[in-house]
Design a protein around this motif. Sequence first.
Motif, short mmCIF file in Angstrom:
data_model
loop_
_atom_site.label_atom_id
_atom_site.label_comp_id
_atom_site.label_asym_id
_atom_site.label_seq_id
_atom_site.Cartn_x
_atom_site.Cartn_y
_atom_site.Cartn_z
N MET A 211 32.12 36.95 23.74
CA MET A 211 32.43 35.88 22.80
C MET A 211 31.17 35.40 22.08
N GLY A 212 30.02 35.46 22.76
CA GLY A 212 28.78 34.99 22.17
C GLY A 212 28.70 33.48 22.09
N GLU A 213 29.49 32.79 22.88
CA GLU A 213 29.47 31.34 22.93
C GLU A 213 29.36 30.90 24.39
N ASP A 214 29.34 29.61 24.60
CA ASP A 214 29.32 29.06 25.96
C ASP A 214 30.67 28.41 26.22
N PRO A 215 31.68 29.20 26.59
CA PRO A 215 33.03 28.66 26.67
C PRO A 215 33.26 27.80 27.91
N LEU A 216 34.09 26.80 27.74
CA LEU A 216 34.58 26.03 28.88
C LEU A 216 35.67 26.86 29.55
N VAL A 217 35.62 27.00 30.86
CA VAL A 217 36.62 27.80 31.58
C VAL A 217 37.63 26.84 32.21
N VAL A 218 38.88 27.04 31.86
CA VAL A 218 39.96 26.16 32.27
C VAL A 218 40.99 26.96 33.05
N ALA A 219 41.38 26.47 34.21
CA ALA A 219 42.43 27.12 35.01
C ALA A 219 43.74 26.36 34.83
N THR A 220 44.82 27.11 34.70
CA THR A 220 46.13 26.50 34.58
C THR A 220 47.15 27.37 35.30
N GLY A 221 48.41 26.92 35.32
CA GLY A 221 49.46 27.67 36.00
C GLY A 221 49.69 27.17 37.41
N GLY A 222 50.82 27.57 37.97
CA GLY A 222 51.24 27.06 39.27
C GLY A 222 50.34 27.41 40.43
N LEU A 223 49.55 28.49 40.31
CA LEU A 223 48.68 28.92 41.41
C LEU A 223 47.21 28.60 41.16
N ALA A 224 46.93 27.85 40.10
CA ALA A 224 45.53 27.57 39.75
C ALA A 224 44.80 26.86 40.88
N SER A 225 45.46 25.94 41.56
CA SER A 225 44.78 25.15 42.60
C SER A 225 44.37 26.00 43.80
N LEU A 226 44.97 27.17 43.98
CA LEU A 226 44.60 28.05 45.09
C LEU A 226 43.29 28.77 44.83
N VAL A 227 43.08 29.19 43.59
CA VAL A 227 41.93 30.04 43.27
C VAL A 227 40.75 29.24 42.74
N ALA A 228 41.03 28.22 41.94
CA ALA A 228 39.96 27.49 41.25
C ALA A 228 38.84 26.99 42.16
N PRO A 229 39.13 26.47 43.37
CA PRO A 229 38.03 25.98 44.21
C PRO A 229 37.03 27.06 44.62
N HIS A 230 37.43 28.33 44.49
CA HIS A 230 36.58 29.43 44.93
C HIS A 230 35.97 30.20 43.75
N ALA A 231 36.19 29.70 42.53
CA ALA A 231 35.65 30.35 41.33
C ALA A 231 34.74 29.35 40.62
#
Length: 257
Positions: A211-231
Amino acid sequence: MILCVDVGNTTTACGVFRRDGLPVRSFRFRTRTDLSAEELLLLLRGFFDLLEIPVRALKGVAFASVVPPLDGLWETVVRRWLVKEWVAVSPERVPLAVKLRRPEEVGADRLVNAYAAWRRWKRAAIVVDFGTATTFDCVSGRGEYLGGAIAPGLEAAAELLFQKTAKLPRIELTPPSEALGRDTVSAMRSGLIYGFAGLTEGLVARLAAEMGEDPLVVATGGLASLVAPHAPSIREVVPELILEGLFWLYGESLGEA
């Protein structure tokens, strides 16, 4: 109040918003293609009653779907028994410039996620949607949809392990206590949750570099809370991001935004 509906392949997510955009309540149920109009109406009324939301307070519905056989059913139920204001969000309704070789291939759900992220933060973003599939959608700081990546979904991967192996059980997806599994179930949980976290980190790094930018990474969806703490790359978790996007698009379609 406005009802926003996202019909996915596995789950249908619904959110009720006040006219000023304040979320009231949300609920989810399994997507079924065998429902009659009357059954869908009873299902919705049951949730409204449970959440103490008066149906008469609804003023309109914003709708997006990746399951075409259900589109007509939902419109029939809404227009006949609920409200007359019906906005079906197609890719053409999403005000993002689509920078793809074949723009017609992108689904409305992915565009709405990207639009909601850009509208909310007004900066480059990567939206990681942990749903039936795990999708990565990139939007530039100028509000351009750049594309992304599609990987298997967490639930689909877990089910595949159960179906394609003789001894691995069907498991409940819950957070692992450690990476080093001490039994079959804990080893599967570790492989799935930490494995998808690693997948997320690897793809986000590659996408951000291209992308060549500094993107904000956003998690969404029903399973986001399972993976997001480890990413560690994930900075925001908004499970119902697409519903927010649908609410804004509803207002824009009626000239209220």
